[in-house]
Enzyme design. Structure first.
Site, PDB file in Angstrom:
ATOM      1  N   ILE A   1       0.876  -1.170   0.000  1.00 21.57           N
ATOM      2  CA  ILE A   1       0.000   0.000   0.000  1.00 21.57           C
ATOM      3  C   ILE A   1       0.907   1.211   0.000  1.00 21.57           C
ATOM      4  O   ILE A   1       1.552   1.501   0.998  1.00 21.57           O
ATOM      5  CB  ILE A   1      -0.920  -0.047   1.235  1.00 21.57           C
ATOM      6  CG1 ILE A   1      -1.878  -1.231   1.070  1.00 21.57           C
ATOM      7  CG2 ILE A   1      -1.655   1.274   1.425  1.00 21.57           C
ATOM      8  CD1 ILE A   1      -2.594  -1.646   2.305  1.00 21.57           C
ATOM      9  N   GLU A   2       1.029   1.860  -1.139  1.00 24.64           N
ATOM     10  CA  GLU A   2       2.022   2.930  -1.234  1.00 24.64           C
ATOM     11  C   GLU A   2       1.352   4.295  -1.304  1.00 24.64           C
ATOM     12  O   GLU A   2       1.895   5.244  -1.852  1.00 24.64           O
ATOM     13  CB  GLU A   2       2.932   2.661  -2.439  1.00 24.64           C
ATOM     14  CG  GLU A   2       3.572   1.268  -2.357  1.00 24.64           C
ATOM     15  CD  GLU A   2       4.673   1.018  -3.376  1.00 24.64           C
ATOM     16  OE1 GLU A   2       5.208   2.000  -3.896  1.00 24.64           O
ATOM     17  OE2 GLU A   2       4.983  -0.157  -3.638  1.00 24.64           O
TER      18      GLU A   2
END
Ligand SMILES: *[C@@H]1O[C@H](CO)[C@@H](O)[C@H](O)[C@H]1NC(C)=O
Ligand SMILES: *[C@@H]1O[C@H](CO)[C@@H](O)[C@H](O)[C@H]1NC(C)=O
Ligand SMILES: *[C@@H]1O[C@H](CO)[C@@H](O)[C@H](O)[C@H]1NC(C)=O
Ligand SMILES: *[C@@H]1O[C@H](CO)[C@@H](O)[C@H](O)[C@H]1NC(C)=O
Length: 365
Positions: free
Chosen positions: A125-126
């Site tokens: 999850i960036e």
């Protein structure tokens, strides 16, 4: 009852039954049992699909994170080597602030992992998160609850989380790193794309400069994160930059492409696979050069339109320097983005280069 009805009932039971208990795709059904064994040293591979996995160095691989299409053959093979195969997990944080939505998403992931006989999940999850925002707390809760659900439902499973090369709000990823590290099995530190935010002069530089990379680990460890919770990620790709101007002392000026508040970034370049650079380097103007400050190789070439390019990458020399630090700091292991960027053909030069890249992960062996 007539034969027809019996057949129909049998079919109903069969279809229903096979849906609730997926059948094992492996020739040896014991290979569908999740891997419970823990390894002292992780070699963590991202796989983006295709058949290259058949040529990975399986004497090293401990976990494969499958970011491509699910391949049951890969799962069976990895399990036969005692290696884990894990899902990719990504979700929009604004949708999982709601606790019920969060639980639903986690349940879906656990069910998917179970039906595919997998051994965990890699949370990639960036997204941008501001400290103290609803997303900030939801993200920590997501990791804690995902770990709890996976560990409960799949014995020995592994839940990991991908973080930027430094915890200092790189790319506005201001997460509760300590809580996330405490909750999950380990963090995969993406020690690459370190030029994603260029605050100084807008010139090309290494994808993963040596000192910045090491500083990142020192920062994580100084937040009281156990080194055994950190796996070092190295790049098997580089950046090809078009230079506005290339000076004799190798300064390649870039056009400004802003990223998350920074005026200039590596988005000015294109990512290139190690195998592609190795095909190009011998015909380049410069050949392989070495930047002793960043401890990284690079080369320069002119394209068909006469424009100068500078290409920064990592090779066995730069990677083994960083890998030596993995041993020195006692990190949990090493891994790469991604396993499919090497040349796995039977060309003898390619074979040698590919083997050297795998070997560089464990310089002391
Ligand atoms: C729950 O998630 C869905 C998408 O999966 C989204 O459309 C919806 O808005 C979310 N609900 C809440 C309350 O966040
Ligand atoms: C991070 O999370 C932990 C555990 O939930 C909590 O105790 C701590 O206060 C949080 N830190 C910050 C800076 O939010
Ligand atoms: C390009 O670099 C050279 C020095 O190598 C300099 O003399 C020249 O002014 C530069 N050109 C531009 C457009 O910046
Ligand atoms: C490029 O040159 C190096 C050194 O001269 C050599 O070892 C290598 O095999 C060459 N690579 C290719 C693809 O020809």
């Amino acid at each position: 009852m007539s034969r027809g009805i019996w057949c129909f009932l049998w079919l109903v039971v069969f279809v229903w039954g096979s849906r609730s208990v997926p059948s094992c795709p492996c020739q040896d059904p014991t290979l569908c049992v999740p891997i419970a064994r823990h390894r002292d040293f992780e070699v963590y591979v991202f796989d983006i699909g295709g058949q290259n996995w058949k040529s990975y160095d399986w004497s090293q691989v401990t976990t494969v994170a499958t970011f491509g299409k699910y391949d049951p053959e890969l799962m069976c093979y990895a399990h036969s080597k005692g290696s884990r195969v894990v899902l990719k997990g990504d979700v929009l944080l604004k949708n999982i602030i709601d606790p019920k939505n969060r639980t639903d998403w986690i349940t879906q992931q656990v069910d998917l992992a179970k039906t595919q006989f997998m051994d965990g999940i890699n949370l990639d999850i960036e997204q941008e998160v501001i400290k103290g925002s609803p997303e900030y707390y939801a993200l920590t809760a997501l990791v804690e609850e995902t770990v709890e659900a996976f560990h409960r439902e799949i014995q020995g499973s592994q839940v990991t989380f991908d973080v930027a090369w430094s915890p200092k709000c790189v790319d506005i990823r201001c997460y509760n790193y300590t809580a996330i590290a405490n909750a999950c099995d380990f963090l995969f530190v993406m020690s690459y794309d370190e030029q994603s935010q260029i605050w100084t002069e807008c010139v090309a530089g290494a994808n993963a400069p040596y000192t910045w990379t090491l500083d990142g680990y020192d920062e994580y460890i100084s937040m009281n994160i156990d080194p055994k919770k950190l796996v070092m990620g190295v790049p098997w790709y580089g950046y090809d930059y078009k230079c506005l101007n290339l000076s004799k002392d190798h300064k390649c000026t870039l056009h400004k492409v802003p990223f998350r508040g920074a005026p200039c970034s590596d988005a000015a370049g294109n990512q290139v696979a190690y195998r592609a650079m190795m095909k190009q380097i011998n015909s380049s103007i410069s050949g392989r050069l070495w930047d002793d400050q960043q401890k990284a190789p690079f080369y320069e070439y002119k394209d068909a339109e006469g424009i100068d390019h500078q290409v920064w990458y990592d090779d066995p020399e730069s990677i083994s320097l960083k890998a030596a630090y993995v041993q020195k700091l006692g990190l949990r292991g090493i891994g790469m983005w991604n396993g499919d960027l090497l040349d796995y053909s039977d060309d003898p030069i390619a074979e040698q280069q590919t083997e050297a890249m795998w070997k560089a992960l464990r310089p002391s062996l």
